[in-house]
Design a protein around this motif. Structure first.
Motif, PDB file in Angstrom:
ATOM      1  N   ASP A 120       5.820  38.439 -17.279  1.00 57.25           N
ATOM      2  CA  ASP A 120       5.323  37.126 -16.873  1.00 57.25           C
ATOM      3  C   ASP A 120       3.912  37.193 -16.321  1.00 57.25           C
ATOM      4  O   ASP A 120       3.093  36.305 -16.576  1.00 57.25           O
ATOM      5  N   LEU A 158       8.951  33.937 -11.452  1.00 57.30           N
ATOM      6  CA  LEU A 158       9.286  35.331 -11.718  1.00 57.30           C
ATOM      7  C   LEU A 158      10.778  35.593 -11.603  1.00 57.30           C
ATOM      8  O   LEU A 158      11.476  35.007 -10.773  1.00 57.30           O
ATOM      9  N   ASP A 163       7.133  33.328  -6.931  1.00 57.54           N
ATOM     10  CA  ASP A 163       8.061  34.452  -6.756  1.00 57.54           C
ATOM     11  C   ASP A 163       9.200  34.005  -5.841  1.00 57.54           C
ATOM     12  O   ASP A 163       9.026  33.938  -4.624  1.00 57.54           O
ATOM     13  N   HIS A 177      15.727  30.735 -10.057  1.00 56.01           N
ATOM     14  CA  HIS A 177      14.649  30.500 -11.019  1.00 56.01           C
ATOM     15  C   HIS A 177      14.676  29.062 -11.510  1.00 56.01           C
ATOM     16  O   HIS A 177      13.644  28.376 -11.572  1.00 56.01           O
ATOM     17  N   ARG A 204       9.225  40.436 -14.450  1.00 55.37           N
ATOM     18  CA  ARG A 204       8.041  40.313 -13.604  1.00 55.37           C
ATOM     19  C   ARG A 204       6.773  40.804 -14.316  1.00 55.37           C
ATOM     20  O   ARG A 204       5.746  40.133 -14.310  1.00 55.37           O
ATOM     21  N   ARG A 205       6.833  41.982 -14.921  1.00 53.67           N
ATOM     22  CA  ARG A 205       5.643  42.527 -15.574  1.00 53.67           C
ATOM     23  C   ARG A 205       5.243  41.688 -16.775  1.00 53.67           C
ATOM     24  O   ARG A 205       4.051  41.457 -17.025  1.00 53.67           O
TER      25      ARG A 205
END
Length: 210
Positions: free
Chosen positions: A144, A136, A164, A74, A141-142
């Protein structure tokens, strides 16, 4: 010997009182624990923003969101994305990574990378942001994409980029009629071009791979 006029039902055996087990006291009943409502926090409270123990803390509609610690893939992708955007920027645009974006008194989010029109010392407001990007993580994930993407759209940020690292993909969204529409997508060594004030081509493989 059974006496006349008696039956089996009438013949019972008395248990001596001393032989009966003492009753045991059951657990003391406790009153139910009341549910504690979520405390809404103003954006200017110190605990409402920044990082706590390596975790990113954000605020949406007065509710605190604590994100996971940031892993190496990341960090790599966010750093390289910031560099690529910075190389394509011209004044007054400037790149910040991360960037604190205050949308309202009770909403303050932190995109991983942001392209901002710097017309004051500390820009923090939606009118300054031209591009926001999220890298992400499996556990965020959800948040962001769905939650923070909705916040960025409501704030009127023109371009939203999603990287991603696990899938090695990059998606470019533009704001149309109050919602984001995907206009470009790239996977691995392919590249996608950003529209608007930062016309740069980005390859997810260049951002993610060691």
């Amino acid at each position: 010997m059974r006496q006349a006029g008696t039956s089996d039902a009438d013949s019972t055996t008395e248990v001596p009182v001393a032989a009966r087990p003492e009753p045991r006291a059951g657990p003391t009943p406790r009153p139910p624990v009341p549910l504690r409502p979520v405390r809404r926090v103003p954006a200017d409270e110190p605990a409402a923003r920044g990082r706590a123990g390596g975790h990113r803390v954000e605020l949406v509609d007065g509710v605190l969101l604590v994100g996971p610690t940031v892993a190496a893939p990341h960090q790599r992708a966010a750093r390289r994305l910031a560099r690529a955007l910075e190389a394509a920027c011209a004044p007054p645009l400037e790149v910040f990574s991360p960037f604190t974006l205050r949308v309202a008194d009770d909403t303050e989010v932190v995109p991983d990378v942001a392209v901002v029109a710097v017309d004051e010392p500390l820009p923090r407001y939606p009118r300054d942001a031209r591009v926001v990007a999220e890298v992400l993580s499996p556990r965020s994930r959800r948040t962001d994409v769905a939650l923070k993407g909705r916040v960025y759209a409501d704030a009127g940020v023109p371009v939203f980029v999603v990287v991603d690292p696990d899938a090695v993909t990059l998606a470019v969204h533009v704001l149309r009629a109050g919602s984001y529409v995907e206009v470009a997508r790239a996977a691995r060594a392919d590249a996608a071009r950003l529209p608007g004030p930062v016309p740069v081509r980005l390859s997810p493989a260049d951002l993610v791979r060691p």
